[in-house]
Design a protein around this motif. Structure first.
Motif, short mmCIF file in Angstrom:
data_model
loop_
_atom_site.label_atom_id
_atom_site.label_comp_id
_atom_site.label_asym_id
_atom_site.label_seq_id
_atom_site.Cartn_x
_atom_site.Cartn_y
_atom_site.Cartn_z
N LEU A 111 22.07 11.80 -19.77
CA LEU A 111 23.11 11.71 -18.74
C LEU A 111 22.97 10.38 -18.02
O LEU A 111 21.91 9.75 -18.04
CB LEU A 111 23.00 12.89 -17.76
N THR A 161 27.64 12.88 -19.67
CA THR A 161 26.58 13.52 -20.45
C THR A 161 26.94 13.39 -21.93
O THR A 161 28.12 13.36 -22.28
CB THR A 161 26.45 15.02 -20.12
N CYS A 169 18.70 17.65 -18.32
CA CYS A 169 19.51 18.17 -19.41
C CYS A 169 18.60 18.64 -20.54
O CYS A 169 17.47 18.14 -20.70
CB CYS A 169 20.53 17.15 -19.90
#
Lengths: 176, 365
Positions: free
Chosen positions: B254, B265, B217
């Motif tokens: 996450l 998330t 992410c």
């Protein structure tokens, strides 16, 4: 396996240019400093709530990275652009770079953040943003300035810290 | 019966000289009598390893014939309310959790250590640092020794994760890349792939709990899913961004549920999103563990929150609700929260205030 010697780019993007971004800035007169009158009831143990003026006093003498003038003189920051809520330990600073494409915007934002970090109680949450409409890439700059991890990494760069400390030096003359 | 939960504060750990960014529990501890152990990493460039002292005399046991070892075994087999009430009989109430410092891992990283991860066997600890390296440490006797240093990232490494079998390691950083490393015998590591795709700083990587699928992410607001096509060729198989219900600002972290069919998330856009997959549950729920499926968050408002799937939602659209907000859990931003290993019901939190707190999840009648 790739070698780890990459370019030492800074965690915050600061483009180094050879000439001054803004060779002829507009310089404003400094506002007269208001002396606070002594309160009638003096309770030695009372803690005064932090207000706009106190925060402005921390920031007004920060030197612009490029010119020998303060952020107040260049109207980069003003007392009105400070929103503070002491009971919620929150402050938001809105600053106006001198020109729309000022690449020093990130450094100025960083100086503001560092000075407040060193001056305010640790309970404070600080947001720094560029005055809307005053900069070409304000969203990108705002995002960097408010990413705690990026700021922390940037402040581990000795060259950047030296630059910031130079800008902050004039602010330590007064007792804060 | 729907349970309500409370977080009881057990202990505050001081020692780090700067903000604590992250904590990670050793997955091979907290079971079979091995005291729970975790590592914390900090802006002070060190990692500290902590361990809970096995408590000797402080169990207030109302059921006289149970020793703590026997009680532990009964604990595992009981279900539902009976388990909860028995636990209440012999739970310590003196607020002293006795976690002590086991080791300080220093003089290796030259900048902030941002996060760390234990190998599944618990024998190795990987540390991700702003100095652009990833350290691999081994527990040797009473101390920890740095046995390998992974170089390659161009600047700050932000996260490191081991896959379920411990055969692969992933790292990511501000250089926008995700690296996959093969773990070879003799604590050797070889770069298997350098994955480009994110357009900005990658904040975290995490392997799926059971399959060799990697998630990352980023500051570019997206989550990417990476898989291998069988020939050591890793590539991005999916991107979760704003166009498909993703986040509108930096995605910081996450986490997966136990069976790996759900992922949560969290983002700078102030929301958390729950994602599902079509994958069949890989593991059946073994024994009733009512606290699993709880989501815990640490936030920049100094609070810790608990979320649980709400039964009020319709079958097709699950919903989650917040069941607890611990305000002022720390004096400053909470950077990391991690559930303890096994059945311990412990929670560790790390903060900008330089401390780590140990909490225990407790049911509320």
């Amino acid at each position: 396996m790739r070698e780890g010697k990459g370019k030492q780019a800074l965690a915050l993007s600061i483009k180094m240019v050879s000439g001054l971004i803004n060779a002829n800035p507009v310089v404003y007169e400094k506002k007269e400093r208001r002396v606070r009158s002594a309160p009638a009831n003096v309770d030695e143990y009372a803690v005064e709530p932090i207000d706009q003026l106190e925060i402005f006093d921390h920031l007004r003498d920060i030197k612009d990275p490029e010119h020998p003038y303060s952020l107040e003189e260049l109207k980069v920051i003003s007392e009105d652009a400070i929103e503070v809520d002491d009971s919620n330990s929150y402050v938001r600073i809105t600053f106006t770079p001198t020109v729309e494409h000022c690449s020093m915007a990130t450094i100025i934002g960083l100086c503001l953040r560092v000075k407040l970090m060193r001056s305010l109680p640790s309970r404070y949450k600080v947001d720094i943003r560029i005055a809307p409409g005053s900069h070409a890439t304000e969203a990108a700059v705002n995002k960097q300035l408010n990413d705690k991890e990026r700021v922390a990494a940037a402040l581990e760069n000795p060259n950047l810290v030296e630059m910031v400390d130079e800008c902050l030096a004039p602010t330590y003359g007064f007792s804060n | 019966m729907e349970l309500d939960w409370e977080l009881r504060e057990l202990q505050t750990l001081e020692g780090h000289k700067d903000r604590v960014w992250s904590v990670a529990w050793n997955p091979a501890t907290g079971v079979a009598g091995i005291p729970p152990m975790f590592a914390s990493c900090s802006g002070d460039k060190t990692v500290r390893v902590w361990e809970q002292t096995p408590s000797s005399s402080s169990w207030d046991c109302k059921v006289g014939f149970l020793t703590s070892a026997t009680a532990f075994m009964m604990f595992r087999f009981l279900r539902g309310e009976m388990w909860l009430s028995l636990h209440a009989l012999w739970c310590v109430d003196d607020g002293n959790c006795c976690v002590h410092l086991r080791a300080v891992l220093d003089e290796t990283h030259t900048r902030t250590v941002r996060s760390c991860a234990w190998s599944p066997s618990g024998k190795l600890l990987a540390t991700a640092s702003f100095d652009a390296t990833t350290g691999i440490w081994e527990n040797v006797g009473d101390d920890f020794e740095c046995v390998s240093t992974l170089e390659g990232h161009e600047n700050e490494v932000k996260s490191v994760s081991w896959n379920a079998s411990g055969s692969l390691l992933a790292t990511c950083g501000r250089d926008k890349s995700v690296w996959i490393w093969e773990v070879l015998p003799g604590k050797e590591f070889e770069c298997a792939s350098v994955l480009q795709g994110h357009t900005q700083d990658v904040k975290m990587v995490m392997w799926h709990p059971t399959m060799d699928i990697l998630f990352s992410c980023s500051y570019d607001n997206s989550v990417k899913v990476w898989a291998e096509d069988g020939d050591d060729d890793w590539h991005c198989v999916q991107t979760l961004n704003e166009a498909n219900n993703g986040h509108s600002s930096t995605v910081w972290a996450l986490s997966f549920n136990g069976s790996g069919d759900k992922m949560v998330t969290c983002s700078d856009d102030l929301t958390m999103k729950i994602w599902g997959t079509d994958l069949k549950k890989m593991m059946s729920e073994d024994g009733y563990a009512p606290w699993k499926g709880l989501i815990v968050t640490g936030a920049a408002d100094d609070a810790i929150r608990l979320f649980v799937e709400s039964k009020d939602g319709s079958v097709d659209e699950p919903s989650y609700k917040m069941i607890l907000r611990k305000e002022k859990a720390h004096d400053m931003d909470v950077n990391s929260v991690q559930w303890g290993p096994g059945e311990t019901r412990l929670l560790a939190s790390a903060s900008d205030d330089g401390t780590i707190k140990i909490w225990e999840l407790q049911p509320v009648a």
